[in-house]
Scaffold this motif. Structure first.
Motif, PDB file in Angstrom:
ATOM      1  N   ASP A 247       0.833  -1.205   0.000  1.00 17.16           N
ATOM      2  CA  ASP A 247       0.000   0.000   0.000  1.00 17.16           C
ATOM      3  C   ASP A 247       0.868   1.255   0.000  1.00 17.16           C
ATOM      4  OD1 ASP A 247      -2.286  -1.572   0.046  1.00 17.16           O
ATOM      5  OD2 ASP A 247      -2.496  -1.455   2.231  1.00 17.16           O
ATOM      6  N   GLU A 248       1.947   1.243   0.774  1.00 16.96           N
ATOM      7  CA  GLU A 248       2.842   2.390   0.835  1.00 16.96           C
ATOM      8  C   GLU A 248       3.467   2.653  -0.533  1.00 16.96           C
ATOM      9  OE1 GLU A 248       2.908  -0.213   2.923  1.00 16.96           O
ATOM     10  OE2 GLU A 248       2.300   0.683   4.832  1.00 16.96           O
TER      11      GLU A 248
ATOM     12  N   LYS B 226      -8.542   5.054   2.248  1.00 12.24           N
ATOM     13  CA  LYS B 226      -8.920   6.387   2.726  1.00 12.24           C
ATOM     14  C   LYS B 226      -9.100   6.443   4.237  1.00 12.24           C
ATOM     15  CE  LYS B 226     -12.284   7.144  -0.275  1.00 12.24           C
ATOM     16  NZ  LYS B 226     -13.310   7.821  -1.100  1.00 12.24           N
ATOM     17  N   GLU B 227      -9.432   5.337   4.849  1.00 13.41           N
ATOM     18  CA  GLU B 227      -9.619   5.314   6.302  1.00 13.41           C
ATOM     19  C   GLU B 227      -8.396   4.767   7.039  1.00 13.41           C
ATOM     20  OE1 GLU B 227     -12.188   6.940   7.435  1.00 13.41           O
ATOM     21  OE2 GLU B 227     -12.774   7.199   5.341  1.00 13.41           O
ATOM     22  N   HIS B 228      -7.346   4.462   6.306  1.00 19.27           N
ATOM     23  CA  HIS B 228      -6.096   3.937   6.873  1.00 19.27           C
ATOM     24  C   HIS B 228      -5.442   5.023   7.723  1.00 19.27           C
ATOM     25  CE1 HIS B 228      -1.943   2.423   6.862  1.00 19.27           C
ATOM     26  NE2 HIS B 228      -2.460   1.240   6.558  1.00 19.27           N
ATOM     27  N   SER B 229      -4.995   4.673   8.916  1.00 14.93           N
ATOM     28  CA  SER B 229      -4.463   5.674   9.843  1.00 14.93           C
ATOM     29  C   SER B 229      -3.226   6.384   9.297  1.00 14.93           C
ATOM     30  CB  SER B 229      -4.155   5.045  11.196  1.00 14.93           C
ATOM     31  OG  SER B 229      -3.186   4.027  11.048  1.00 14.93           O
ATOM     32  N   ASP B 230      -2.306   5.669   8.692  1.00  9.97           N
ATOM     33  CA  ASP B 230      -1.076   6.294   8.224  1.00  9.97           C
ATOM     34  C   ASP B 230      -1.173   6.859   6.816  1.00  9.97           C
ATOM     35  OD1 ASP B 230       0.190   5.680  10.617  1.00  9.97           O
ATOM     36  OD2 ASP B 230       0.982   3.782   9.855  1.00  9.97           O
ATOM     37  N   LEU B 231      -1.964   6.237   5.969  1.00  8.38           N
ATOM     38  CA  LEU B 231      -2.018   6.628   4.569  1.00  8.38           C
ATOM     39  C   LEU B 231      -3.310   7.345   4.177  1.00  8.38           C
ATOM     40  CD1 LEU B 231      -0.582   3.331   3.028  1.00  8.38           C
ATOM     41  CD2 LEU B 231       0.628   5.489   3.373  1.00  8.38           C
ATOM     42  N   GLY B 232      -4.213   7.499   5.129  1.00 12.69           N
ATOM     43  CA  GLY B 232      -5.551   8.007   4.828  1.00 12.69           C
ATOM     44  C   GLY B 232      -5.595   9.352   4.141  1.00 12.69           C
ATOM     45  N   GLU B 233      -4.857  10.323   4.638  1.00 10.03           N
ATOM     46  CA  GLU B 233      -4.890  11.665   4.053  1.00 10.03           C
ATOM     47  C   GLU B 233      -4.380  11.648   2.613  1.00 10.03           C
ATOM     48  OE1 GLU B 233      -5.671  15.395   3.217  1.00 10.03           O
ATOM     49  OE2 GLU B 233      -6.311  14.407   5.076  1.00 10.03           O
ATOM     50  N   ARG B 234      -3.283  10.973   2.393  1.00 12.84           N
ATOM     51  CA  ARG B 234      -2.732  10.884   1.041  1.00 12.84           C
ATOM     52  C   ARG B 234      -3.687  10.107   0.127  1.00 12.84           C
ATOM     53  NH1 ARG B 234       3.203   8.668   1.823  1.00 12.84           N
ATOM     54  NH2 ARG B 234       3.432   9.104  -0.399  1.00 12.84           N
ATOM     55  N   ALA B 235      -4.300   9.056   0.648  1.00  9.69           N
ATOM     56  CA  ALA B 235      -5.244   8.263  -0.146  1.00  9.69           C
ATOM     57  C   ALA B 235      -6.478   9.085  -0.511  1.00  9.69           C
ATOM     58  CB  ALA B 235      -5.644   6.998   0.610  1.00  9.69           C
ATOM     59  N   ARG B 236      -6.949   9.915   0.407  1.00  7.03           N
ATOM     60  CA  ARG B 236      -8.112  10.762   0.101  1.00  7.03           C
ATOM     61  C   ARG B 236      -7.769  11.756  -1.021  1.00  7.03           C
ATOM     62  NH1 ARG B 236      -8.828   9.785   5.480  1.00  7.03           N
ATOM     63  NH2 ARG B 236      -7.607  11.545   6.234  1.00  7.03           N
ATOM     64  N   ARG B 237      -6.574  12.327  -0.971  1.00 12.22           N
ATOM     65  CA  ARG B 237      -6.138  13.258  -2.010  1.00 12.22           C
ATOM     66  C   ARG B 237      -5.991  12.540  -3.360  1.00 12.22           C
ATOM     67  NH1 ARG B 237      -1.167  13.911  -2.779  1.00 12.22           N
ATOM     68  NH2 ARG B 237      -0.532  13.559  -0.618  1.00 12.22           N
ATOM     69  N   LEU B 238      -5.418  11.344  -3.328  1.00 14.24           N
ATOM     70  CA  LEU B 238      -5.263  10.569  -4.561  1.00 14.24           C
ATOM     71  C   LEU B 238      -6.617  10.125  -5.104  1.00 14.24           C
ATOM     72  CD1 LEU B 238      -2.110   8.498  -3.603  1.00 14.24           C
ATOM     73  CD2 LEU B 238      -2.250  10.250  -5.398  1.00 14.24           C
TER      74      LEU B 238
END
Length: 163
Positions: free
Chosen positions: A94-95, A141-153
């Motif tokens: 995912d990262e 999008k709800e992932h704690s570490d990647l959520g913000e970046r995933a929402r933007r993507l």
């Protein structure tokens, strides 16, 4: 210079221009008087730069000045599988997916929206399964570490994300 030169972004741009000028990719060859290199020179340049691209890690690619252009140059140089395999291997995690997509966004400037980022199917599909990538990003999008970046993507997949 194509085998070892430090300016990989400029070399990639030059390589792509010549690949198109010679009609090796696309269908609009320009007259020989417009070429910078002969066919024989471009053959040698292609061999050198494809070897260089193949030796690059995914991190090297995404840290280049224009990763998307580099991936297309690699493909247009005659190696369609190499860039796809590199991207697919890097995006297993995912990262890695988020990192790769962050670096493969295109910037659009329009009078009504200003500048924004988009992830275009035409840009990504030669290197990854577009719908699979979109779904994975939506799931993150709800992932704690990647959520913000995933929402933007995710927004960049759908309508583009403004600066």
């Amino acid at each position: 210079m194509f085998g070892e030169g430090a300016a990989i972004g400029w070399l990639t741009k030059l390589f792509r221009q010549e690949t198109f000028a010679h009609g090796r990719y696309g269908d609009r060859a320009r007259p020989e008087s417009d070429w910078l290199f002969t066919d024989a020179e471009l053959d040698h340049i292609t061999e050198l730069i494809l070897g260089r691209y193949r030796a690059m890690s995914a991190t090297d690619v995404i840290r280049s000045p224009n990763p998307l252009s580099l991936l297309f140059a690699w493909r247009q140089g005659g190696d369609e599988q190499g860039p796809r395999e590199l991207v697919e291997a890097y995006t297993i995690s995912d990262e890695g997916l988020v990192e790769m997509l962050d670096n493969l966004t295109s910037t659009i400037t329009s009078s009504d929206r200003g500048r924004y980022h988009v992830l275009k199917e035409n840009d990504l599909s030669p290197f990854m399964n577009f719908e699979n990538a979109r779904q994975r990003i939506n799931n993150l999008k709800e992932h704690s570490d990647l959520g913000e970046r995933a929402r933007r993507l995710s927004a960049a997949f759908d309508t583009g994300t403004e600066f």
